[in-house]
Design an enzyme around this catalytic site. Sequence first.
Site, PDB file in Angstrom:
ATOM      1  CD  GLU A  14      -5.340 -72.550 -76.836  1.00  0.00           C
ATOM      2  OE1 GLU A  14      -4.485 -71.924 -76.030  1.00  0.00           O
ATOM      3  OE2 GLU A  14      -6.275 -73.259 -76.584  1.00  0.00           O
ATOM      4  CG  HIS A 164      -3.110 -74.384 -72.308  1.00  0.00           C
ATOM      5  ND1 HIS A 164      -4.198 -73.316 -71.852  1.00  0.00           N
ATOM      6  CD2 HIS A 164      -2.677 -74.748 -71.476  1.00  0.00           C
ATOM      7  CE1 HIS A 164      -4.202 -73.227 -70.702  1.00  0.00           C
ATOM      8  NE2 HIS A 164      -2.948 -74.213 -70.221  1.00  0.00           N
TER       9      HIS A 164
END
Length: 185
Positions: A14, A164
């Site tokens: 990320e 995510h």
Amino acid sequence: MNILEDYYLIVDLEATCADDKSIPRKQMEIIEIGAVMLNARSLQIESEFQSFIRPVVHPQLTPFCTALTSITQADVDGAPPFQTALKAFKGWFFHFGSYRFCSWGEYDRKQFQRDCQRHGIGYPFAGGHLNLKTAFSASQGLHRKLGLQQALDQLDLIFKGIPHRGLDDARNTAQVVCAVQSRKI
């Protein structure tokens, strides 16, 4: 996805991001490394790694980034710098010997290259990179490349965890690899 190594090192990153172009792609920085070490023969996850990283170019996360990833400012403020996190990550995967660095698409490989260059650190992965998005499409006879959620849907698998987030995305990518490999046997 042919078995060439003992392990698949499945990585998901990320990074800092914005929806208003205030953080150009070349200025994005890794803020989380999530990884699983998947045994290529048993198809079992043998170990996991997760670390937040404190960004330096854009140290303040955007509201968009926090909403997308659920990573908070406190998470990155208390995190180690890239060099320290990368050293811990390399120390973790080094002991597994023969592995293939894998990720869902090319983004993770390219982001590692950018961050290593930014910090003057050598790229940590020996050997090549396996783009699992491309490998999945080829294995399924698809002409287009699917996102991770679409691949899970195609295989009737359920996403587990928070989308995510590095470690959760790596675990779900491993689910896809296991499903594809076990159906070949």
